[in-house]
Design a protein around this motif. Structure first.
Motif, PDB file in Angstrom:
ATOM      1  N   UNK A   1     -27.221   7.987  15.483  1.00 10.15           N
ATOM      2  CA  UNK A   1     -26.137   7.930  16.468  1.00 10.15           C
ATOM      3  C   UNK A   1     -25.838   6.487  16.854  1.00 10.15           C
ATOM      4  N   UNK A   2     -26.868   5.690  17.048  1.00 10.27           N
ATOM      5  CA  UNK A   2     -26.677   4.287  17.413  1.00 10.27           C
ATOM      6  C   UNK A   2     -25.955   3.523  16.310  1.00 10.27           C
ATOM      7  N   UNK A   3     -26.330   3.764  15.073  1.00  7.59           N
ATOM      8  CA  UNK A   3     -25.677   3.086  13.950  1.00  7.59           C
ATOM      9  C   UNK A   3     -24.206   3.468  13.875  1.00  7.59           C
ATOM     10  N   UNK A   4     -23.891   4.754  14.058  1.00  8.45           N
ATOM     11  CA  UNK A   4     -22.482   5.170  14.046  1.00  8.45           C
ATOM     12  C   UNK A   4     -21.702   4.494  15.170  1.00  8.45           C
ATOM     13  N   UNK A   5     -22.295   4.400  16.353  1.00  6.77           N
ATOM     14  CA  UNK A   5     -21.598   3.729  17.451  1.00  6.77           C
ATOM     15  C   UNK A   5     -21.391   2.247  17.163  1.00  6.77           C
ATOM     16  N   UNK A   6     -22.395   1.595  16.594  1.00  6.35           N
ATOM     17  CA  UNK A   6     -22.270   0.170  16.272  1.00  6.35           C
ATOM     18  C   UNK A   6     -21.240  -0.072  15.172  1.00  6.35           C
TER      19      UNK A   6
ATOM     20  N   UNK B   1     -10.467   5.010  15.156  1.00  6.75           N
ATOM     21  CA  UNK B   1     -11.803   4.705  14.630  1.00  6.75           C
ATOM     22  C   UNK B   1     -12.847   4.887  15.728  1.00  6.75           C
ATOM     23  N   UNK B   2     -12.567   4.394  16.919  1.00 11.10           N
ATOM     24  CA  UNK B   2     -13.492   4.535  18.036  1.00 11.10           C
ATOM     25  C   UNK B   2     -13.739   5.997  18.355  1.00 11.10           C
ATOM     26  N   UNK B   3     -12.684   6.793  18.379  1.00 14.66           N
ATOM     27  CA  UNK B   3     -12.818   8.219  18.689  1.00 14.66           C
ATOM     28  C   UNK B   3     -13.601   8.945  17.599  1.00 14.66           C
ATOM     29  N   UNK B   4     -13.283   8.688  16.340  1.00 12.86           N
ATOM     30  CA  UNK B   4     -13.953   9.380  15.229  1.00 12.86           C
ATOM     31  C   UNK B   4     -15.450   9.060  15.212  1.00 12.86           C
ATOM     32  N   UNK B   5     -15.799   7.796  15.284  1.00 11.21           N
ATOM     33  CA  UNK B   5     -17.214   7.428  15.252  1.00 11.21           C
ATOM     34  C   UNK B   5     -17.928   7.887  16.514  1.00 11.21           C
ATOM     35  N   UNK B   6     -17.228   7.892  17.636  1.00  9.99           N
ATOM     36  CA  UNK B   6     -17.814   8.414  18.869  1.00  9.99           C
ATOM     37  C   UNK B   6     -18.083   9.903  18.782  1.00  9.99           C
ATOM     38  N   UNK B   7     -17.163  10.653  18.160  1.00 14.89           N
ATOM     39  CA  UNK B   7     -17.375  12.096  17.988  1.00 14.89           C
ATOM     40  C   UNK B   7     -18.546  12.381  17.049  1.00 14.89           C
ATOM     41  N   UNK B   8     -18.681  11.580  16.007  1.00  8.57           N
ATOM     42  CA  UNK B   8     -19.822  11.753  15.098  1.00  8.57           C
ATOM     43  C   UNK B   8     -21.129  11.512  15.857  1.00  8.57           C
ATOM     44  N   UNK B   9     -21.164  10.446  16.647  1.00  7.32           N
ATOM     45  CA  UNK B   9     -22.367  10.170  17.441  1.00  7.32           C
ATOM     46  C   UNK B   9     -22.620  11.290  18.447  1.00  7.32           C
TER      47      UNK B   9
END
Length: 100
Positions: free
Chosen positions: A80-85, A16-24
């Motif tokens: 990007x901030x929302x995806x990271x959060x 989950x961390x990797x996927x959302x980080x890649x989107x950001x």
């Protein structure tokens, strides 16, 4: 049984961390292309623009600012901030759930 903190995280939390980080990262890369005035006709720039637009569809026109660069920073930066959060919150909940 008392709760003991561990440095071992679940695989799902990492994914989950990797996927959302890649989107950001995709959104921020598009933002960099906008700020640096990259050629929109370039296939790589267009590809990342399409991906960023797809991921940030809720935020693209949230704030209307006259300067297009400032508008891009505000809207895409917020996305990007929302995806990271959200990614951090889901991963944190997954880690806590894995320890219970």
């Amino acid at each position: 049984m008392p709760y003991v903190a561990s440095r071992h995280n679940s695989l799902i939390a990492h994914v989950v961390t990797i996927v959302f980080g890649l989107i950001a990262l995709i959104i921020l890369l598009h933002l960099a292309f906008v700020l640096l005035e990259a050629n929109a006709g370039n296939p790589l720039v267009a590809f990342f623009a399409d991906l960023a637009n797809w991921f940030s569809w809720l935020f693209r026109d949230m704030f209307t600012v006259d300067d297009p660069k400032v508008r891009a920073v505000v809207n895409y930066g917020l996305a990007a901030l929302v995806y990271l959060l959200i990614g951090g919150a889901i991963a944190g909940a997954g880690r806590r759930w894995a320890h219970d």
